[in-house]
Design an enzyme around this catalytic site. Structure first.
Site, PDB file in Angstrom:
ATOM      1  N   ASP A  88       0.601  -1.065   0.157  1.00 13.79           N
ATOM      2  CA  ASP A  88       0.052  -0.017   0.080  1.00 13.79           C
ATOM      3  C   ASP A  88       0.819   1.087   0.163  1.00 13.79           C
ATOM      4  O   ASP A  88       2.022   1.187   0.351  1.00 13.79           O
ATOM      5  CB  ASP A  88      -0.877  -0.051   1.186  1.00 13.79           C
ATOM      6  CG  ASP A  88      -0.045   0.186   2.597  1.00 13.79           C
ATOM      7  OD1 ASP A  88       0.772  -1.172   2.801  1.00 13.79           O
ATOM      8  OD2 ASP A  88      -0.584   1.063   3.485  1.00 13.79           O
ATOM      9  N   GLU A 152      -0.156  -0.896   5.723  1.00 14.93           N
ATOM     10  CA  GLU A 152       1.260  -0.531   6.764  1.00 14.93           C
ATOM     11  C   GLU A 152       0.830   1.172   6.858  1.00 14.93           C
ATOM     12  O   GLU A 152       0.889   1.514   7.942  1.00 14.93           O
ATOM     13  CB  GLU A 152       2.469  -0.818   6.205  1.00 14.93           C
ATOM     14  CG  GLU A 152       3.432  -0.566   7.020  1.00 14.93           C
ATOM     15  CD  GLU A 152       3.914   0.851   7.379  1.00 14.93           C
ATOM     16  OE1 GLU A 152       4.938   1.133   7.954  1.00 14.93           O
ATOM     17  OE2 GLU A 152       3.743   1.823   6.112  1.00 14.93           O
TER      18      GLU A 152
END
Length: 467
Positions: A88, A152
Protein backbone atom coordinates in the site's frame (compact mmCIF):
# COMPACT_ATOMS: atom_id res chain seq x y z
CA UNK A 1 30.20 -17.23 0.66
CA UNK A 2 28.34 -17.01 -2.68
CA UNK A 3 29.02 -13.27 -3.04
CA UNK A 4 30.22 -13.53 -6.63
CA UNK A 5 27.27 -15.67 -7.70
CA UNK A 6 24.74 -13.41 -5.98
CA UNK A 7 26.20 -10.28 -7.56
CA UNK A 8 26.20 -11.80 -11.03
CA UNK A 9 22.61 -12.99 -10.66
CA UNK A 10 21.18 -9.67 -9.47
CA UNK A 11 23.16 -7.65 -12.02
CA UNK A 12 21.93 -9.91 -14.86
CA UNK A 13 18.32 -9.44 -13.75
CA UNK A 14 18.49 -5.66 -13.33
CA UNK A 15 15.98 -4.71 -16.02
CA UNK A 16 13.60 -7.52 -15.15
CA UNK A 17 13.57 -6.39 -11.53
CA UNK A 18 12.89 -2.78 -12.52
CA UNK A 19 10.07 -3.90 -14.82
CA UNK A 20 8.46 -5.80 -11.95
CA UNK A 21 8.73 -2.78 -9.65
CA UNK A 22 7.10 -0.61 -12.30
CA UNK A 23 4.29 -3.14 -12.72
CA UNK A 24 3.39 -2.76 -9.05
CA UNK A 25 3.97 1.00 -8.94
CA UNK A 26 1.49 1.58 -11.77
CA UNK A 27 -1.24 0.39 -9.41
CA UNK A 28 -2.71 3.08 -7.19
CA UNK A 29 -2.77 1.12 -3.95
CA UNK A 30 -3.65 3.83 -1.45
CA UNK A 31 -6.33 2.75 1.00
CA UNK A 32 -9.79 2.84 -0.54
CA UNK A 33 -13.33 2.18 0.71
CA UNK A 34 -14.08 -1.36 1.83
CA UNK A 35 -15.51 -3.71 -0.78
CA UNK A 36 -16.63 -7.22 0.12
CA UNK A 37 -13.56 -9.47 -0.08
CA UNK A 38 -11.31 -6.44 -0.50
CA UNK A 39 -10.70 -5.08 3.02
CA UNK A 40 -8.79 -1.98 1.88
CA UNK A 41 -10.51 -1.46 -1.45
CA UNK A 42 -9.69 -2.14 -5.05
CA UNK A 43 -6.17 -0.69 -5.23
CA UNK A 44 -4.46 -2.63 -2.43
CA UNK A 45 -6.31 -5.77 -3.57
CA UNK A 46 -4.97 -5.35 -7.11
CA UNK A 47 -1.41 -4.72 -5.91
CA UNK A 48 -1.44 -7.74 -3.60
CA UNK A 49 -2.71 -10.10 -6.26
CA UNK A 50 -0.25 -8.76 -8.84
CA UNK A 51 2.62 -9.37 -6.42
CA UNK A 52 1.41 -12.86 -5.53
CA UNK A 53 1.07 -13.75 -9.20
CA UNK A 54 4.60 -12.47 -9.71
CA UNK A 55 5.94 -14.56 -6.82
CA UNK A 56 4.10 -17.69 -7.95
CA UNK A 57 5.53 -17.22 -11.42
CA UNK A 58 9.01 -17.39 -9.92
CA UNK A 59 8.27 -20.71 -8.29
CA UNK A 60 7.46 -19.66 -4.74
CA UNK A 61 4.66 -21.19 -2.71
CA UNK A 62 2.14 -18.41 -2.08
CA UNK A 63 -0.66 -17.90 0.41
CA UNK A 64 -3.33 -15.20 0.41
CA UNK A 65 -4.62 -14.33 3.88
CA UNK A 66 -8.10 -13.04 3.01
CA UNK A 67 -6.64 -10.24 0.85
CA UNK A 68 -5.11 -8.61 3.92
CA UNK A 69 -1.63 -10.08 3.47
CA UNK A 70 0.09 -12.36 0.97
CA UNK A 71 3.16 -14.52 1.54
CA UNK A 72 5.79 -16.22 -0.60
CA UNK A 73 7.85 -19.09 0.88
CA UNK A 74 11.27 -20.08 -0.39
CA UNK A 75 10.89 -23.67 0.83
CA UNK A 76 8.80 -25.83 3.16
CA UNK A 77 11.38 -26.06 5.95
CA UNK A 78 11.28 -24.68 9.50
CA UNK A 79 10.60 -20.95 9.79
CA UNK A 80 13.71 -18.85 10.41
CA UNK A 81 13.45 -15.46 8.70
CA UNK A 82 10.50 -13.27 7.74
CA UNK A 83 10.88 -10.28 5.44
CA UNK A 84 8.01 -7.86 6.06
CA UNK A 85 7.20 -5.45 3.22
CA UNK A 86 4.07 -3.56 2.22
CA UNK A 87 2.33 -2.82 -1.06
CA UNK A 88 0.00 0.00 0.00
CA UNK A 89 1.05 3.62 -0.45
CA UNK A 90 0.22 7.03 0.96
CA UNK A 91 -2.01 9.23 -1.22
CA UNK A 92 -0.31 10.61 -4.32
CA UNK A 93 -0.59 14.21 -3.17
CA UNK A 94 0.27 17.18 -5.35
CA UNK A 95 3.40 18.87 -6.62
CA UNK A 96 4.85 16.06 -8.79
CA UNK A 97 7.20 17.37 -11.47
CA UNK A 98 9.20 14.44 -12.90
CA UNK A 99 6.25 12.16 -13.68
CA UNK A 100 2.71 11.40 -12.67
CA UNK A 101 2.58 9.53 -9.33
CA UNK A 102 1.53 6.18 -10.79
CA UNK A 103 3.52 6.36 -14.03
CA UNK A 104 7.00 5.29 -12.86
CA UNK A 105 9.91 6.54 -14.94
CA UNK A 106 13.67 6.05 -14.84
CA UNK A 107 15.76 9.20 -14.90
CA UNK A 108 19.37 9.91 -13.91
CA UNK A 109 19.79 6.59 -12.14
CA UNK A 110 16.59 6.98 -10.14
CA UNK A 111 13.18 5.37 -10.44
CA UNK A 112 10.45 7.94 -9.77
CA UNK A 113 6.90 7.14 -8.72
CA UNK A 114 4.73 6.58 -5.67
CA UNK A 115 5.85 3.37 -3.98
CA UNK A 116 9.25 3.07 -5.66
CA UNK A 117 10.96 3.62 -2.30
CA UNK A 118 8.05 2.98 0.09
CA UNK A 119 7.73 0.07 -0.18
CA UNK A 120 7.13 -1.69 -3.51
CA UNK A 121 10.70 -1.27 -4.74
CA UNK A 122 12.18 -2.84 -1.59
CA UNK A 123 9.51 -5.60 -1.64
CA UNK A 124 10.54 -6.60 -5.15
CA UNK A 125 14.23 -6.38 -4.17
CA UNK A 126 13.49 -8.91 -1.41
CA UNK A 127 11.66 -11.12 -3.88
CA UNK A 128 14.66 -11.06 -6.21
CA UNK A 129 16.95 -11.90 -3.31
CA UNK A 130 14.84 -15.00 -2.79
CA UNK A 131 14.92 -15.71 -6.53
CA UNK A 132 18.69 -15.49 -6.52
CA UNK A 133 19.06 -17.99 -3.70
CA UNK A 134 16.49 -20.33 -5.25
CA UNK A 135 17.72 -20.22 -8.85
CA UNK A 136 21.39 -20.42 -7.87
CA UNK A 137 20.56 -23.62 -6.01
CA UNK A 138 22.11 -22.46 -2.74
CA UNK A 139 21.19 -25.08 -0.11
CA UNK A 140 19.16 -23.90 2.88
CA UNK A 141 18.16 -25.74 6.03
CA UNK A 142 15.43 -23.28 7.03
CA UNK A 143 12.78 -21.15 5.35
CA UNK A 144 12.54 -17.48 4.51
CA UNK A 145 9.11 -15.98 3.98
CA UNK A 146 8.33 -12.72 2.21
CA UNK A 147 5.24 -11.18 3.82
CA UNK A 148 3.49 -8.51 1.77
CA UNK A 149 0.89 -6.39 3.54
CA UNK A 150 -1.62 -3.84 2.30
CA UNK A 151 -2.38 -1.53 5.24
CA UNK A 152 0.97 -0.44 6.67
CA UNK A 153 0.31 3.24 6.01
CA UNK A 154 -3.07 3.29 7.77
CA UNK A 155 -2.61 1.40 11.01
CA UNK A 156 -1.26 -2.06 10.08
CA UNK A 157 -4.51 -3.89 10.77
CA UNK A 158 -3.45 -6.23 7.96
CA UNK A 159 -0.46 -7.52 9.89
CA UNK A 160 -2.58 -7.90 13.02
CA UNK A 161 -4.82 -10.17 10.96
CA UNK A 162 -1.80 -12.17 9.79
CA UNK A 163 -0.32 -12.65 13.26
CA UNK A 164 -3.69 -13.68 14.61
CA UNK A 165 -3.21 -16.95 12.68
CA UNK A 166 0.58 -17.17 12.20
CA UNK A 167 3.53 -17.11 14.59
CA UNK A 168 6.36 -14.60 14.48
CA UNK A 169 9.53 -16.02 12.91
CA UNK A 170 12.65 -16.18 15.10
CA UNK A 171 14.04 -13.22 13.11
CA UNK A 172 12.28 -10.54 11.06
CA UNK A 173 13.41 -7.53 9.10
CA UNK A 174 11.43 -4.96 7.17
CA UNK A 175 13.02 -3.26 4.13
CA UNK A 176 11.04 -0.14 4.96
CA UNK A 177 13.64 2.16 6.50
CA UNK A 178 17.27 2.62 5.62
CA UNK A 179 20.65 0.96 6.06
CA UNK A 180 22.38 -0.06 8.19
CA UNK A 181 20.13 -1.59 10.92
CA UNK A 182 17.32 0.37 12.53
CA UNK A 183 16.96 -1.42 15.87
CA UNK A 184 15.04 1.37 17.59
CA UNK A 185 11.71 2.75 16.44
CA UNK A 186 10.40 5.67 18.39
CA UNK A 187 7.06 5.57 20.14
CA UNK A 188 4.17 7.41 18.56
CA UNK A 189 1.35 9.68 19.57
CA UNK A 190 -1.03 10.38 16.67
CA UNK A 191 -2.95 13.08 18.48
CA UNK A 192 -6.59 13.85 17.70
CA UNK A 193 -8.15 16.99 19.15
CA UNK A 194 -11.28 19.11 18.81
CA UNK A 195 -12.61 22.46 19.99
CA UNK A 196 -15.83 24.44 19.65
CA UNK A 197 -17.01 28.03 20.05
CA UNK A 198 -20.00 30.28 19.50
CA UNK A 199 -20.58 31.00 15.83
CA UNK A 200 -19.91 34.56 14.63
CA UNK A 201 -20.94 36.17 11.34
CA UNK A 202 -18.95 39.35 11.99
CA UNK A 203 -16.74 40.43 9.08
CA UNK A 204 -13.96 40.07 8.10
CA UNK A 205 -14.04 36.34 8.93
CA UNK A 206 -12.61 32.93 8.21
CA UNK A 207 -15.30 30.84 6.54
CA UNK A 208 -13.43 27.55 6.40
CA UNK A 209 -10.02 25.92 6.62
CA UNK A 210 -8.88 22.49 5.44
CA UNK A 211 -5.42 20.91 5.34
CA UNK A 212 -3.89 17.46 5.47
CA UNK A 213 -4.31 14.11 3.75
CA UNK A 214 -3.08 11.74 6.49
CA UNK A 215 -1.88 12.02 10.05
CA UNK A 216 1.61 10.81 9.14
CA UNK A 217 2.15 13.24 6.26
CA UNK A 218 3.29 16.86 6.59
CA UNK A 219 0.81 18.66 4.32
CA UNK A 220 2.20 20.30 1.23
CA UNK A 221 -1.02 22.25 0.59
CA UNK A 222 -3.65 23.94 2.72
CA UNK A 223 -6.83 25.79 1.79
CA UNK A 224 -8.88 28.54 3.42
CA UNK A 225 -11.88 30.68 2.49
CA UNK A 226 -12.21 34.20 3.92
CA UNK A 227 -14.85 36.86 3.55
CA UNK A 228 -14.58 40.62 3.90
CA UNK A 229 -10.84 40.99 3.23
CA UNK A 230 -9.62 42.95 0.21
CA UNK A 231 -7.36 41.22 -2.29
CA UNK A 232 -4.71 43.92 -1.83
CA UNK A 233 -4.48 43.08 1.86
CA UNK A 234 -4.30 39.35 1.12
CA UNK A 235 -1.51 39.68 -1.42
CA UNK A 236 0.55 42.13 0.64
CA UNK A 237 0.39 39.83 3.65
CA UNK A 238 1.23 36.85 1.43
CA UNK A 239 4.36 38.55 0.09
CA UNK A 240 5.60 39.15 3.62
CA UNK A 241 4.79 35.59 4.75
CA UNK A 242 6.39 33.99 1.73
CA UNK A 243 9.61 35.84 2.43
CA UNK A 244 9.55 34.67 6.05
CA UNK A 245 8.46 31.05 5.59
CA UNK A 246 9.02 29.97 1.99
CA UNK A 247 5.31 29.12 1.76
CA UNK A 248 3.68 30.30 -1.49
CA UNK A 249 0.11 31.65 -1.55
CA UNK A 250 -2.41 31.56 -4.37
CA UNK A 251 -5.79 33.31 -4.58
CA UNK A 252 -9.15 32.96 -6.29
CA UNK A 253 -12.59 34.55 -5.87
CA UNK A 254 -15.93 32.78 -5.81
CA UNK A 255 -19.34 34.14 -4.77
CA UNK A 256 -17.76 37.15 -3.10
CA UNK A 257 -15.41 35.08 -0.98
CA UNK A 258 -11.65 34.74 -1.39
CA UNK A 259 -10.13 31.26 -1.66
CA UNK A 260 -6.55 30.98 -0.43
CA UNK A 261 -4.20 28.08 -1.13
CA UNK A 262 -0.91 27.75 0.69
CA UNK A 263 1.73 25.70 -1.11
CA UNK A 264 4.58 24.27 0.91
CA UNK A 265 6.42 20.97 0.68
CA UNK A 266 5.17 17.62 1.95
CA UNK A 267 7.25 15.20 4.00
CA UNK A 268 6.95 12.13 6.17
CA UNK A 269 5.67 13.16 9.58
CA UNK A 270 8.59 11.36 11.26
CA UNK A 271 10.90 13.87 9.53
CA UNK A 272 8.81 17.04 9.72
CA UNK A 273 11.83 19.31 9.36
CA UNK A 274 12.31 17.99 5.82
CA UNK A 275 9.10 19.67 4.66
CA UNK A 276 7.47 23.09 4.61
CA UNK A 277 4.22 22.68 6.50
CA UNK A 278 1.47 24.39 4.50
CA UNK A 279 -1.01 23.94 7.36
CA UNK A 280 0.96 25.92 9.93
CA UNK A 281 2.07 28.32 7.22
CA UNK A 282 -1.52 29.13 6.30
CA UNK A 283 -2.55 29.41 9.96
CA UNK A 284 0.29 31.87 10.52
CA UNK A 285 -0.85 33.81 7.49
CA UNK A 286 -4.44 34.00 8.75
CA UNK A 287 -3.31 35.40 12.11
CA UNK A 288 -1.76 38.33 10.21
CA UNK A 289 -5.07 39.23 8.54
CA UNK A 290 -7.44 41.79 10.13
CA UNK A 291 -10.08 39.17 10.94
CA UNK A 292 -12.77 40.06 13.48
CA UNK A 293 -12.06 38.88 17.02
CA UNK A 294 -14.26 35.93 17.94
CA UNK A 295 -14.03 32.51 19.54
CA UNK A 296 -12.71 31.02 16.30
CA UNK A 297 -9.84 33.44 15.77
CA UNK A 298 -8.85 33.41 19.46
CA UNK A 299 -8.70 29.63 19.56
CA UNK A 300 -6.72 29.36 16.32
CA UNK A 301 -4.15 31.86 17.55
CA UNK A 302 -3.73 29.93 20.79
CA UNK A 303 -3.50 26.63 18.92
CA UNK A 304 -0.83 28.04 16.64
CA UNK A 305 1.00 29.18 19.76
CA UNK A 306 1.24 25.54 20.86
CA UNK A 307 2.37 24.28 17.44
CA UNK A 308 3.94 27.27 15.67
CA UNK A 309 5.13 27.22 12.10
CA UNK A 310 8.68 25.92 11.77
CA UNK A 311 8.74 24.22 15.16
CA UNK A 312 9.07 20.43 15.01
CA UNK A 313 10.35 19.49 18.48
CA UNK A 314 7.21 19.99 20.61
CA UNK A 315 8.81 22.77 22.63
CA UNK A 316 5.74 25.01 22.81
CA UNK A 317 3.59 22.05 23.83
CA UNK A 318 6.00 21.39 26.69
CA UNK A 319 7.30 18.04 25.45
CA UNK A 320 10.71 18.79 23.97
CA UNK A 321 13.00 15.90 24.98
CA UNK A 322 15.54 13.39 23.68
CA UNK A 323 18.03 10.69 24.64
CA UNK A 324 21.33 9.41 23.32
CA UNK A 325 20.02 6.12 21.92
CA UNK A 326 16.88 7.23 20.12
CA UNK A 327 17.34 10.95 19.51
CA UNK A 328 14.83 13.79 19.87
CA UNK A 329 11.06 13.91 19.95
CA UNK A 330 9.47 15.25 16.77
CA UNK A 331 6.00 16.67 16.26
CA UNK A 332 4.14 17.56 13.06
CA UNK A 333 0.81 19.41 12.95
CA UNK A 334 -0.61 17.41 10.05
CA UNK A 335 -4.40 17.79 9.71
CA UNK A 336 -6.93 20.51 10.47
CA UNK A 337 -10.52 21.30 9.50
CA UNK A 338 -12.17 24.51 10.71
CA UNK A 339 -15.66 25.93 10.21
CA UNK A 340 -17.69 28.62 11.94
CA UNK A 341 -18.39 26.56 15.04
CA UNK A 342 -15.38 24.35 15.70
CA UNK A 343 -12.24 22.57 14.63
CA UNK A 344 -11.00 19.02 14.25
CA UNK A 345 -7.26 18.46 14.06
CA UNK A 346 -4.47 15.92 14.29
CA UNK A 347 -0.74 15.93 14.97
CA UNK A 348 1.88 13.19 14.74
CA UNK A 349 4.57 12.93 17.40
CA UNK A 350 7.43 10.42 17.30
CA UNK A 351 8.71 9.85 20.82
CA UNK A 352 12.15 8.69 22.04
CA UNK A 353 12.78 5.93 24.58
CA UNK A 354 12.68 8.45 27.44
CA UNK A 355 9.09 9.42 26.53
CA UNK A 356 6.04 8.04 28.29
CA UNK A 357 2.40 8.90 28.85
CA UNK A 358 3.18 11.02 31.91
CA UNK A 359 5.74 13.30 30.25
CA UNK A 360 4.15 13.47 26.79
CA UNK A 361 0.48 12.52 26.57
CA UNK A 362 -0.63 14.07 29.86
CA UNK A 363 1.43 17.22 29.29
CA UNK A 364 -0.05 17.81 25.84
CA UNK A 365 -3.57 17.10 27.08
CA UNK A 366 -3.18 19.63 29.89
CA UNK A 367 -1.68 22.36 27.71
CA UNK A 368 -4.40 21.92 25.09
CA UNK A 369 -7.11 21.96 27.75
CA UNK A 370 -5.73 25.30 28.96
CA UNK A 371 -6.74 26.87 25.63
CA UNK A 372 -10.10 25.12 25.35
CA UNK A 373 -8.96 22.26 23.08
CA UNK A 374 -9.72 18.62 23.94
CA UNK A 375 -7.16 15.90 23.20
CA UNK A 376 -9.00 12.61 22.74
CA UNK A 377 -6.11 10.13 22.99
CA UNK A 378 -6.02 7.88 26.03
CA UNK A 379 -2.82 5.97 25.19
CA UNK A 380 0.32 6.19 23.03
CA UNK A 381 2.50 3.60 21.32
CA UNK A 382 5.63 2.67 23.25
CA UNK A 383 9.09 2.70 21.58
CA UNK A 384 10.56 -0.52 20.11
CA UNK A 385 14.14 -1.66 20.84
CA UNK A 386 16.09 -4.77 19.75
CA UNK A 387 19.56 -5.57 21.13
CA UNK A 388 22.12 -4.17 18.71
CA UNK A 389 24.69 -6.81 19.67
CA UNK A 390 22.53 -9.85 18.89
CA UNK A 391 23.60 -12.51 16.38
CA UNK A 392 20.75 -11.42 14.09
CA UNK A 393 21.75 -7.75 13.99
CA UNK A 394 25.45 -8.57 13.64
CA UNK A 395 24.64 -10.83 10.65
CA UNK A 396 22.66 -8.06 8.95
CA UNK A 397 25.47 -5.58 9.47
CA UNK A 398 28.08 -8.03 8.15
CA UNK A 399 26.15 -8.48 4.88
CA UNK A 400 25.68 -4.73 4.57
CA UNK A 401 29.40 -4.11 5.02
CA UNK A 402 30.32 -6.88 2.57
CA UNK A 403 28.36 -5.39 -0.34
CA UNK A 404 28.73 -1.67 0.32
CA UNK A 405 32.13 -1.28 1.96
CA UNK A 406 30.41 1.01 4.45
CA UNK A 407 30.50 0.64 8.21
CA UNK A 408 27.47 -1.08 9.71
CA UNK A 409 25.80 -0.05 12.91
CA UNK A 410 22.50 0.57 14.65
CA UNK A 411 20.21 3.54 14.33
CA UNK A 412 16.95 4.93 15.62
CA UNK A 413 14.15 6.28 13.45
CA UNK A 414 10.88 8.08 13.98
CA UNK A 415 9.03 6.16 11.32
CA UNK A 416 7.16 3.07 12.43
CA UNK A 417 7.27 -0.19 10.48
CA UNK A 418 5.57 -3.56 10.66
CA UNK A 419 8.21 -4.83 13.11
CA UNK A 420 7.33 -2.34 15.83
CA UNK A 421 5.48 -4.91 17.93
CA UNK A 422 7.65 -7.93 17.09
CA UNK A 423 10.05 -9.34 19.66
CA UNK A 424 13.01 -9.69 17.28
CA UNK A 425 12.22 -7.37 14.38
CA UNK A 426 14.27 -4.55 12.87
CA UNK A 427 14.13 -2.30 9.83
CA UNK A 428 16.91 -2.96 7.32
CA UNK A 429 17.19 -1.04 4.04
CA UNK A 430 16.49 -0.31 1.36
CA UNK A 431 18.09 3.16 1.10
CA UNK A 432 21.72 3.95 1.81
CA UNK A 433 22.58 6.55 4.48
CA UNK A 434 22.04 10.12 3.34
CA UNK A 435 19.58 9.31 0.56
CA UNK A 436 16.52 11.55 0.70
CA UNK A 437 14.05 9.60 -1.43
CA UNK A 438 11.17 12.00 -0.70
CA UNK A 439 9.17 9.27 0.96
CA UNK A 440 5.53 10.36 1.37
CA UNK A 441 6.24 13.52 -0.65
CA UNK A 442 6.03 14.55 -4.28
CA UNK A 443 8.58 13.04 -6.69
CA UNK A 444 9.26 10.02 -4.49
CA UNK A 445 12.12 7.99 -5.95
CA UNK A 446 14.42 5.06 -5.33
CA UNK A 447 18.07 5.07 -6.40
CA UNK A 448 18.26 2.10 -8.75
CA UNK A 449 21.77 1.06 -7.71
CA UNK A 450 20.58 1.06 -4.09
CA UNK A 451 17.72 -1.28 -4.93
CA UNK A 452 20.19 -3.59 -6.68
CA UNK A 453 22.64 -3.66 -3.79
CA UNK A 454 19.72 -4.17 -1.41
CA UNK A 455 18.70 -7.30 -3.29
CA UNK A 456 22.27 -8.58 -3.01
CA UNK A 457 22.46 -7.83 0.70
CA UNK A 458 19.11 -9.49 1.35
CA UNK A 459 20.21 -12.59 -0.57
CA UNK A 460 23.38 -12.81 1.50
CA UNK A 461 21.37 -12.46 4.71
CA UNK A 462 19.12 -15.32 3.63
CA UNK A 463 22.15 -17.52 3.00
CA UNK A 464 23.84 -16.56 6.26
CA UNK A 465 20.79 -16.99 8.46
CA UNK A 466 18.99 -19.91 6.79
CA UNK A 467 21.83 -22.22 5.67
Amino acid sequence: MYKKEIEQYIDSHRQEMLDDICTLCRINSEKMPYVEGKPYGEGPFAALNAALEMAEGYGFSITNYDNYVGTADLNDKEAQLDILAHLDVVPAGEGWTVTEPFEPVEKDGKLYGRGTADDKGPAVAAMYAMRAVKELGIPLSKNVRLIMGTDEECGSSDIEHYYSVEKEAPMTFSPDGEFPVVNIEKGRLPGHFTAGWEKSEQLPRLVSFKAGVKTNVVPGKAHAVVEGVELEVLTATAAQMEQETGIHFEFGEESGKMHITAVGEGAHASLPYDGKNALTGLLSYLTRLPLAECGQTKTLKKLLGLMPHGETDGKSLGVKMGDELSGDLTLAFSMLTVNGEGLDGEFDSRCPICANEDNVLKVIRENMANIGVTLHNETMTAPHHVDGDSHFVRTLNAAYELYTGLKGGCESMGGGTYVHDLKNGVAFGAALPGTDNRMHGADEFAVIDELMVSAKIFAQVIVDLCS
